[in-house]
Design an enzyme around this catalytic site. Structure first.
Site, short mmCIF file in Angstrom:
data_model
loop_
_atom_site.label_atom_id
_atom_site.label_comp_id
_atom_site.label_asym_id
_atom_site.label_seq_id
_atom_site.Cartn_x
_atom_site.Cartn_y
_atom_site.Cartn_z
N LYS A 188 18.76 -24.21 -15.79
CA LYS A 188 18.20 -23.99 -17.12
C LYS A 188 16.74 -23.62 -16.92
O LYS A 188 15.90 -24.47 -16.65
CB LYS A 188 18.34 -25.22 -18.00
CG LYS A 188 17.91 -24.93 -19.43
CD LYS A 188 18.37 -25.99 -20.39
CE LYS A 188 18.20 -25.56 -21.84
NZ LYS A 188 16.86 -25.11 -22.19
N SER B 207 22.09 -21.36 -29.64
CA SER B 207 21.41 -22.36 -28.83
C SER B 207 22.48 -23.16 -28.10
O SER B 207 23.66 -22.81 -28.13
CB SER B 207 20.50 -23.19 -29.72
OG SER B 207 21.07 -24.42 -29.99
N CYS C 287 -19.15 -51.73 0.36
CA CYS C 287 -18.23 -51.45 -0.75
C CYS C 287 -16.80 -51.91 -0.46
O CYS C 287 -16.13 -51.37 0.43
CB CYS C 287 -18.25 -49.96 -1.07
SG CYS C 287 -17.26 -49.55 -2.51
N ALA D 55 0.83 -1.21 0.00
CA ALA D 55 0.00 0.00 0.00
C ALA D 55 0.86 1.26 0.00
O ALA D 55 0.57 2.24 -0.68
CB ALA D 55 -0.93 0.00 1.21
N GLU E 46 24.68 -23.46 -13.47
CA GLU E 46 23.49 -22.67 -13.12
C GLU E 46 22.24 -23.43 -13.57
O GLU E 46 22.32 -24.56 -14.02
CB GLU E 46 23.56 -21.28 -13.78
CG GLU E 46 23.68 -21.32 -15.28
CD GLU E 46 24.17 -20.00 -15.86
OE1 GLU E 46 24.80 -19.19 -15.16
OE2 GLU E 46 23.94 -19.80 -17.07
N CYS F 63 -21.92 -47.48 -8.29
CA CYS F 63 -20.52 -47.74 -7.96
C CYS F 63 -20.03 -48.96 -8.75
O CYS F 63 -20.66 -50.02 -8.69
CB CYS F 63 -20.39 -47.98 -6.46
SG CYS F 63 -18.76 -48.53 -5.97
S1 IVH Z 1 23.04 -20.05 -22.24
C1 IVH Z 1 25.60 -19.65 -25.66
N1 IVH Z 1 22.02 -20.40 -19.86
O1 IVH Z 1 18.08 -22.43 -23.15
C2 IVH Z 1 24.63 -20.23 -24.75
N2 IVH Z 1 20.59 -20.68 -21.75
O2 IVH Z 1 18.95 -23.92 -25.81
C3 IVH Z 1 23.34 -19.55 -24.79
N3 IVH Z 1 18.27 -21.19 -21.16
O3 IVH Z 1 17.51 -20.20 -25.74
C4 IVH Z 1 22.35 -19.98 -23.82
N4 IVH Z 1 18.55 -21.16 -18.98
O4 IVH Z 1 16.38 -19.72 -23.56
C5 IVH Z 1 21.77 -20.41 -21.18
N5 IVH Z 1 21.25 -20.64 -17.68
C6 IVH Z 1 21.02 -20.65 -19.01
C7 IVH Z 1 19.74 -20.90 -19.54
C8 IVH Z 1 19.57 -20.92 -20.93
C9 IVH Z 1 17.69 -21.31 -19.96
C10 IVH Z 1 17.57 -21.35 -22.46
C11 IVH Z 1 17.69 -20.16 -23.36
C12 IVH Z 1 18.24 -20.67 -24.67
C13 IVH Z 1 18.10 -22.14 -24.52
C14 IVH Z 1 19.31 -22.79 -25.15
#
Ligand code: IVH
Length: 686
Positions: free
Chosen positions: A130, A96, A448, A48, A128, A423
């Site tokens: 994904k 990717s 039952c 608020a 880290e 049933c």
């Molecule tokens: S690094 C050069 N780190 O996964 C590397 N990608 O297939 C570039 N993603 O399109 C990606 N968590 O959307 C990276 N900790 C992470 C990630 C991550 C999710 C996704 C991202 C990317 C796909 C790669």
């Protein structure tokens, strides 16, 4: 962003003649609170108050258009719809990443990296999460957010700047006095599970289509041409990479890059580590895998990156993915399959649950052939028909569930589910009370078999009488062969009756008898819970035992007296009363006592209120000294209750380190948040 000094604070009091200063102060304040709330997860002021500051700034900017500024928090509210998204060419392509699934894949990845670096030493990796969202590139020029673009095909994406501006955790200006000339921050936009649940609840109330999962909800929200809609959706962002950089030194490692982001006010996830060697990576994978269900957001794996950027460069790329990174995927939690039939199951209380029989599908690490549809209304709401292709979800150890059907793949002859009239187990009529979502078999456990089996399985379960080795198949046989009818009959079982059953050798039969003997010595709370009284779960059973001390007191208690028990409302009181008003149930209790089931009978505690009586606690995060179970035990011993989710009924949220969405929810609802010290004070301890 620096703290406002005392002088400017005084100067900037409301109504002062310095609107520019006041506006600057308000922006700094609002940005600070945003950062604390969304990035540090440590809310600083009630919503608020935030809203009041926000409105003040809005009014000020309206009255003084010359004060408008691109990084003002008021510019996060969305703009009129765009005709379409513009195309953006990425300065550095968005690549990717290759996937690995098995331990061998990871070991091979590490070997390739060492070969590429021509080293036999262990390589240092940044590990880290994904995130299961959408990749995004945020361009900052001289510290100001100027453009946000989706990944698109990697070379070009869509300009979603107006939408991204509504994401409150993304800074509109970097928190530094000397920002890089240009920086492309890369990361993932996602929706937290709790925000997803809230969004779907809202969609449902508005009669609109629900989203299938947080990822789709995030994608749908980000790709809105009307950013005012995006601004209503709680999106989050975690940075995990960098594209173009000009006018600043590139940090030496990936870990240092993320630390730098954190300093700049860009959200990074705290679930990350620097590790060495393949074994280090695998340990990280297993640790995160275990904690995955408890994380406040969906992830579909972890990502390993060679930590030193110099080494990353040395390794370079193969086709469209870097050699220095690998995504280690978890088994998918969602898959599509076909509903071959919808049948019903009868539970221990007679509840009829529609269950989808599925073409076998591998999801969440196991092959699934059945998934619950919960109840009739749920089948209608999701409009699941026999023949449909559906999305099935199995997260953690949660029972598999049908999330949605795929409309484009509905065959012309798809059939609707019909709730049976009788049933399927005992033939008694199925009834559905007006105010209940659940239909029930009216046969009761006398008629039952399904209810008898369910009741017996509940009776012997771990948290009830805890009879080890008495599982589904044994109970099934005992009931089907009419060896036993009630729980009391269990204690009349002899060796000869047991060894006659299938897959029952002398030895295992004796084990069952020993376990039954051992279970006779129990507690009042377990015994009450084991009876399977409707609406009496484990914690209500504990309350009843504590309050009344003796079983006969519970049996004789009137509804009024039952209502005096902490957390017992009219529905539960009525259910307990009607259970013990039934002579068959009294007979069962007497037979069990006669068979030797016993517990220490105590005094009634009704007169001695405990310090936390009637208080409901939710625990979140890691406390400095107490484990979660220890904290829960202390709270319960003091008469409090521990619940798993935050609601208006929650009295306190006890938050430790890395507390997530529950803390945010507490803040949202104005629930008092305690740390471990605060809890100890309540408990009256030093
Ligand atoms: S690094 C050069 N780190 O996964 C590397 N990608 O297939 C570039 N993603 O399109 C990606 N968590 O959307 C990276 N900790 C992470 C990630 C991550 C999710 C996704 C991202 C990317 C796909 C790669």
């Amino acid at each position: 962003m620096s703290e406002p000094d005392l002088f400017s604070l005084v100067q900037a009091e409301p109504g002062s003649a310095a609107p520019a200063k006041r506006a600057a102060w308000l922006r700094a304040e609002l940005n600070r609170h945003n950062h604390a709330y969304y990035v540090l997860d440590q809310p600083t002021i009630p919503d608020a108050e935030y809203d009041a500051l926000f409105r003040e700034l809005q009014v000020l900017e309206q009255d003084h258009p010359e004060l408008a500024s691109a990084d003002s928090p008021t510019r996060r509210v969305g703009a009129p719809p765009l005709p379409q998204f513009e195309t953006v060419t990425h300065a550095v392509p968005m690549l990717s990443i290759n996937n690995g699934f098995s331990d061998e894949d990871i070991i091979a990845f590490d070997r390739r990296v060492r070969d590429g670096l021509k080293t036999t030493d262990e390589v240092e990796y940044a590990a880290e999460l994904k995130f299961d969202g959408l990749a995004i590139n945020l361009r900052y020029e001289d510290g100001l957010l100027v453009r946000a673009a989706t990944r698109g095909d990697g070379a070009t994406g869509e300009d979603v700047t107006t939408n991204i501006r509504t994401v409150r955790s993304i800074p509109l200006r970097l928190l530094t006095d000397n920002p890089p000339r240009v920086i492309d921050v890369r990361g993932e936009v996602l929706m937290f599970k709790a925000d997803f649940a809230r969004l779907n609840a809202r969609q449902r109330e508005a009669g609109q289509r629900e989203f299938v999962n947080p990822r789709n909800a995030a994608a749908g929200s980000l790709r809105q041409l009307d950013s005012r809609i995006t601004s209503q959706r709680s999106l989050r962002f975690f940075a995990y990479g960098i594209g173009f950089l000009e006018g600043a030194e590139m940090p030496p490692t990936h870990a240092a890059l993320l630390d730098w982001y954190a300093q700049l006010g860009v959200p990074v996830c705290s679930e990350r580590a620097v590790l060495t060697g393949a074994q280090g990576l695998l340990a990280f994978y297993r640790d995160i895998g275990q904690r995955r269900p408890g994380l406040p957001y969906d992830i579909d794996g972890v990502v390993y990156k060679v930590n030193r950027l110099e080494e990353q460069q040395k390794l370079g790329f193969v086709s469209r993915a870097p050699r220095f990174a690998l995504a280690h995927k978890f088994p998918a939690e969602e898959a599509t399959t076909v509903v071959q039939d919808i049948v019903v199951q009868v539970g221990r209380t007679g509840a009829i649950t529609p269950v989808a029989r599925l073409a076998p599908v591998f999801v969440g690490g196991v092959t699934v052939t059945n998934a619950t549809l919960h109840n009739e209304d749920e089948v209608r709401r999701k409009d699941i028909r026999i023949g449909d292709t559906v999305i099935v979800r199995r997260a953690g150890d949660v029972i598999p569930e049908v999330v949605a059907h795929v409309p484009e793949r509905r065959p012309a002859d798809a059939r609707e589910f019909q709730m049976p009239v009788n049933c399927p187990v005992c033939g008694s009529p199925i009834v559905r009370l007006e105010d209940e979502a659940v239909a029930r078999c009216s046969g009761g456990w006398i008629k039952c078999g399904a209810q008898r089996k369910g009741g017996l399985l509940h009776f012997v379960s771990r948290r009830a009488m805890d009879v080890e080795g008495l599982g589904d198949q044994l109970v099934e046989q005992l009931v089907d062969k009419h060896v036993i009818t009630t729980a009391a009959d269990l204690y009349k079982l002899g060796l000869s009756a047991l060894v006659e059953l299938e897959r029952m050798a002398q030895k295992s039969a004796q084990n069952v008898l020993d376990a039954l003997e051992k279970s006779k010595s129990t507690t009042l709370a377990r015994f009450i819970y084991a009876l399977g009284i409707r609406h009496v779960g484990e914690s209500t059973a504990k309350e009843l035992a504590r309050h009344f001390g003796r079983l006969d007191e519970v049996i004789q208690a009137s509804e009024e007296r039952l209502l005096e028990v902490a957390d017992i409302g009219p529905v539960v009181a009525r259910s307990v009363r009607s259970f013990f008003a039934d002579p068959l149930n009294i007979e069962l209790v007497e037979q069990l006592r006669a068979a030797g089931v016993h517990w220490p009978e105590g005094e009634s505690h009704a007169a001695v209120p405990k310090p936390l009586q009637g208080k409901v606690f939710v625990l979140t995060g890691t406390l400095p000294t107490l484990t979660r179970d220890e904290a829960a035990a202390l709270i319960e011993a003091a008469g409090g209750k521990v619940s798993g989710s935050v609601s208006k009924k929650t009295s306190y949220v006890v938050a430790g380190e890395e507390a997530g969405s529950k803390l945010a929810k507490a803040q949202e609802l104005g629930v008092t948040v305690l740390d471990e010290d605060g809890l100890n004070q309540l408990l009256g301890e030093e």
